[in-house]
Design an enzyme around this catalytic site. Structure first.
Site: not given
Length: 441
Positions: A248, A334, A361-362
């Site tokens: 992390g 995110y 196509c979004e």
């Protein structure tokens, strides 16, 4: 503009990575193209390892291969003497095909299949990170069937969640991972595995979050785990040989991000762990960590060709590139943020603000909102920085777009390590209808 690793500007005024001209890379290998600065990966790996050595602590630095897994990447990790985390049969298969030492492989995951466990046992991997009671029973049964033992760590949730500069004390019961340290599950699991003759219980594992910029959360988690280790040393005669504090560790995506150097994370954590072990009169265990993003994230740059544009008066200027959420889904998932430059004119002063749109196509296929940019035209190369973690790893074939190629660059040399998918690759596993009247070409 902040450049990463070995990135610089050459005599042509072009952005270079690993001493290689990015415009030449785009022309030779096509776009979109992932380019990795392998010298930076090596430096990061050595930064973690050498700090442990300087502090005189036995350790394993295990690359979390979910960040980016390929045969060449695993071979690079092997060259640097790291261990390896895998979370699926596919990641394990890749590691084995790369010739990676199975004894240095750690198998994670909250729902390992019987087939994956059998595959890992047959390969004689070094360690299973056991995640739940079902896995304890399943792993034990398969070990018995094969008459093989397994070294394991128990994954626990220590009640700490950490992200960037924030850390939260929480029961953390609402997680799909691990045995809860506070409600008795972890102790119950430990009693089970200690009684099982097929298990060699090495110690404990935790993972508290991602993109962490401080060591406070790691230290708080270590305090919780070592407190339990002390109690279990007395009550269960359990002496942990390994304490795995997970990964992390953060990287710099934009100028607002201020991560620590790899060695600083290690130094602060180990100083506190040594103190705690002394206070509880415990022997110092081997310390394992799991950097993934912090090794590959800012070592990766994606090159795109600029195409169409759209001006919405008093609202926004859109600039489209020949990739998008098919090669970097993180902004859509995110709201991840990135910086970018025109690779053939990276030092020119920005004179406009644009939003970088992908070609899928979004309407949500947007890579960067409100990017200051210099003059540009169709065919120019846009370099988006810090795409080396979870870019290719999460790439997809939405709209039947082939996944990009991957190139390693170092010391003025470029090497193709993953070929670009072809249209033929896209239909390789498609089967025609058996009774269709339409012929397949």
């Amino acid at each position: 503009m902040h450049y990463y690793g070995t990135s610089s500007i050459n005599e042509k005024g072009h952005l270079t990575i690993g001493g290689v001209d990015t415009i030449e890379l785009a022309n030779e290998f096509g776009t979109p193209l992932y380019v990795y600065d392998t010298q930076l990966i090596r430096e990061r790996a050595r930064g973690f390892k050498e700090t442990f050595e300087k502090l005189g602590v036995s350790s394993q630095v295990a690359y979390a291969s979910k960040a980016f897994s390929s045969i060449a990447m695993i071979q690079l990790i092997a060259e640097e003497g790291l261990s390896l985390d895998v979370v699926s049969g596919g990641e394990l298969y890749t590691a084995l095909k790369a010739g990676f030492d199975p004894e240095k492989i750690h198998f994670h995951g909250n729902n390992k299949s019987p087939e994956e466990i059998a595959m890992a046992l047959d390969a004689n991997i070094g360690c299973f990170v056991v995640d739940n009671f079902y896995e304890i029973e399943l792993l034990s049964r398969i070990c018995a069937e094969k008459d093989k033992s397994a070294s394991i760590l128990l994954r626990v949730t220590p009640g700490i969640e950490a992200h960037t500069h924030d850390y939260i004390l929480t029961g953390q019961e609402d997680s799909k991972f691990g045995f809860d340290l506070q409600n008795g599950q972890a102790e119950e699991a430990l009693k089970m595995v200690l009684k099982d003759r097929y298990f060699n219980v090495l110690g404990l594992h935790c993972h508290i979050g991602s993109q962490i910029f401080e060591t406070t959360g790691f230290i708080m988690a270590a305090e919780k785990m070592i407190e339990k280790m002390a109690a279990w040393s007395t009550a269960l005669d359990f002496k942990a040989q390994v304490l795995n504090l997970g990964g992390g560790f953060g990287i710099r995506y934009t100028k607002e991000d201020e991560p620590l150097a790899p060695g600083k994370y290690v130094e602060d954590i180990i100083t506190k762990v040594k103190q705690l072990m002394t206070e509880h009169q415990l022997s110092m265990p081997e310390i394992w960590i799991e950097p993934g993003r912090s090794l590959t994230g800012d070592a990766g740059t994606t090159l795109y060709k600029i195409g169409s544009s759209k001006h919405v008066p008093d609202v926004r200027n859109y600039l489209a590139v020949d990739g998008g959420m098919s090669d970097n889904i993180r902004p859509a998932l995110y709201n991840a943020r990135y910086e970018a430059v025109i690779a053939n004119r990276p030092e020119d002063k920005a004179d406009s603000i644009v939003s970088i749109a992908g070609k899928c196509c979004e309407s949500g296929d947007m890579l960067i909102w409100d990017l200051p940019i210099t003059k540009h035209e169709p065919g120019d190369v846009l370099a988006v920085f810090c795409t080396g973690a979870y870019g290719y790893a999460m790439a997809n074939n939405y709209n039947r777009i082939p996944r990009p190629a991957v190139v390693f660059a170092e010391n003025g040399q470029a090497e193709l390590v993953i070929e670009r998918e072809s249209y033929e690759d896209l239909i390789r596993h498609d089967l025609p209808l058996k009774h269709s009247g339409v012929d397949v070409k």
